[in-house]
Motif scaffolding. Structure first.
Motif, mmCIF file in Angstrom:
data_model
loop_
_atom_site.group_PDB
_atom_site.id
_atom_site.type_symbol
_atom_site.label_atom_id
_atom_site.label_comp_id
_atom_site.label_asym_id
_atom_site.label_seq_id
_atom_site.Cartn_x
_atom_site.Cartn_y
_atom_site.Cartn_z
ATOM 1 N N ARG A 60 0.834 -1.206 0.000
ATOM 2 C CA ARG A 60 0.000 0.000 0.000
ATOM 3 C C ARG A 60 0.870 1.257 0.000
ATOM 4 N N SER A 83 -1.631 11.818 5.303
ATOM 5 C CA SER A 83 -2.878 11.271 4.759
ATOM 6 C C SER A 83 -3.545 10.325 5.747
ATOM 7 N N LEU A 84 -2.745 9.583 6.501
ATOM 8 C CA LEU A 84 -3.320 8.682 7.500
ATOM 9 C C LEU A 84 -4.049 9.459 8.582
ATOM 10 N N GLU A 87 -6.940 12.226 6.276
ATOM 11 C CA GLU A 87 -7.909 11.594 5.385
ATOM 12 C C GLU A 87 -8.528 10.331 5.994
ATOM 13 N N LYS A 88 -7.685 9.479 6.556
ATOM 14 C CA LYS A 88 -8.204 8.212 7.096
ATOM 15 C C LYS A 88 -8.554 8.313 8.575
ATOM 16 N N HIS A 89 -8.081 9.355 9.246
ATOM 17 C CA HIS A 89 -8.418 9.615 10.659
ATOM 18 C C HIS A 89 -8.083 8.414 11.543
ATOM 19 N N LEU A 90 -6.916 7.853 11.336
ATOM 20 C CA LEU A 90 -6.489 6.706 12.133
ATOM 21 C C LEU A 90 -5.979 7.163 13.501
#
Length: 485
Positions: A60, A83-84, A87-90
């Motif tokens: 990935r 981005s994590l 965008e992904k809200h990890l």
């Protein structure tokens, strides 16, 4: 003489085939790197369930960067981490884990012993560099970074949850539908998670034979200890074992009732599992989750309460009751006091001091503790001991008794063997031990009972099919300390 140089597992020398022209050399090199990384991890004892997710993550990252590893730069890590987050809200702990995986992969590539740098430079004119640094990865600053909503059960909440699980047995029987056996099993299972402070997987993998005796707590009979064989493993290591001592008399009563009266009704006597399905399989952790969520939703409990919260409750409640912290730490299999502190919301400074709780609070569980107190009963195993020695008829006992000066009629011997004697002379008891060449523990098994020593209702001889349900049997109720009933 020159000694032949041995290539390391995972090295370019082991994975690249010389003299072969690849149609897509970049993809071939990347695949060889992943094979090498897998071989290197395998050599460290890591298993496929650890390696496979790591490999998928690297693929990935490759797709995100749109560049090959020998072209990666710290800027690619910066953009990916952003981005994590945005965008992904990890969660921070998840992002740090992902960054750590990329770091492990690139560290292999830049390690001169594995030879990937020279191989890439020869093939592509570029070589891998380190892209994960202290300034572009998340530091680990807090011991606990989980969901703030996660917490142990309050005592009243746990009592309500366990009572609701018990009530589902009567509800299934009243509705005359299948499911009473499964409800009985699950009601007992949740008590065992709490009574011994277990994880879901540890609970799922229990066998009936995992319970054993504790010579310091004979009132619990064969349920004095629990051998947890599938404890949480470290990466690359087998599951860790531990023995958990029984400390809650009502939990012992509940599991003893289930094993003796309900477990045989599933109809699979040769299956070793403690928790068995109606089709003869072992109950899986996912099924434990499903049942927990159904009960939790019905009771409208907070979403932060999960099956693992029951284990947290075990630690928290024992700590609140003043039980020695070292004892609790050993019970749950923690290597450090700080891990146990996370379960109880107690600071590391407090848990890591030698003093710990004051003398008025700190204590170890002993047989005199109210938690350990239980009324005693016993099982009489004369018939089983005789059968083990080839004496299959009650009358086989008459001649050896007579030889030792004890004359009993056939009906008296029958009652002695088949029924549980309430009064037995020491002379007859010693004679039986001599005839059968056994010990007192072989004949008499002490057990803990709830309230009055009433005879438990037994399952039909040889076990019954699951379709016959639980009859008049009902689960033994939990008694969470500190809860008014």
């Amino acid at each position: 003489m020159h000694q032949q140089k041995v290539a390391l597992a995972g090295s370019a020398r082991m994975e690249l085939v010389s003299g072969v022209v690849q149609l897509r050399p970049e993809d071939a090199m990347f695949d060889a790197m992943l094979r090498g990384w897998r071989a290197q991890q395998k050599s460290r004892g890591l298993k496929d369930e650890t390696i496979d997710p790591r490999e998928r993550l690297i693929r990935r990252f490759l797709d995100f960067a749109n560049e090959y590893p020998w072209q990666w730069t710290p800027a690619h890590m910066d953009e990916w981490s952003a981005s994590l987050t945005s965008e992904k809200h990890l969660a921070p702990s998840t992002i740090r884990s992902y960054q750590g995986t990329v770091r492990l992969f690139t560290e292999l590539l830049i390690d001169a012993r594995y030879g990937w740098g020279p191989a890439c430079e020869e093939a592509f004119g570029a070589y891998p560099v380190s892209i994960a640094h202290e300034w572009n990865t998340l530091p680990h600053l807090q011991d606990y970074e989980g969901d703030p909503e996660a917490r142990p059960f309050a005592r009243e909440e746990l009592q309500r949850f366990l009572d609701y699980a018990d009530d589902q047995v009567a509800r299934a029987v009243k509705s005359k539908r299948k499911g009473a056996l499964a409800a009985y099993r699950d009601a007992t299972l949740f008590k065992v998670i709490y009574g011994w402070g277990l994880r879901r997987t540890e609970t799922s993998k229990l066998d009936v034979v995992d319970f054993g005796r504790n010579p310091k707590a004979r009132q619990f009979g064969r349920y004095g200890t629990l051998n947890v064989r599938y404890g949480k493993a470290k990466k690359g290591q087998p599951p860790r074992r531990r023995n958990v001592l029984s400390v809650m008399d009502w939990a012992v009563q509940a599991v003893a009732d289930y094993v003796e009266n309900v477990r045989p009704r599933f109809g699979f006597p040769d299956h070793p599992a403690l928790w068995i399905t109606e089709r003869g399989g072992r109950l899986q952790p996912g099924s434990i989750n499903d049942r927990f969520e159904a009960y939790s939703d019905a009771l409208k409990l907070p979403k932060g309460l999960v099956p693992h919260s029951i284990r947290h409750s075990y630690v928290t409640h024992l700590t609140e009751d003043g039980v020695d912290r070292r004892f609790i730490q050993q019970q749950v299999g923690h290597e450090c006091d700080s891990s146990t502190a996370l379960y109880t919301h107690v600071s590391d400074d407090f848990m890591n001091t030698e003093q710990g709780p004051g003398p008025g609070v700190r204590r170890r569980l002993t047989r005199k503790d109210p938690m350990m107190a239980a009324k005693l009963d016993y099982h009489w195993h004369l018939r089983k001991v005789m059968a083990d020695r080839g004496m299959l008829s009650t009358t086989d006992l008459i001649p050896p008794l007579k030889e030792r000066g004890i004359s009993l009629s056939s009906s008296q011997v029958y009652r002695l063997v088949v029924e549980r004697p309430e009064r037995l002379s020491l002379k007859i008891l010693m004679t039986l031990l001599d005839i059968l060449d056994c010990t007192m523990d072989d004949l008499i098994e002490p057990i803990a009972v709830a309230g009055s020593a009433t005879k438990p209702k037994k399952a039909a001889a040889g076990g019954a099919s699951a379709s016959e349900g639980v009859g008049d049997l009902r689960p033994r109720r939990a008694r969470i300390s500190g809860v008014d009933r």
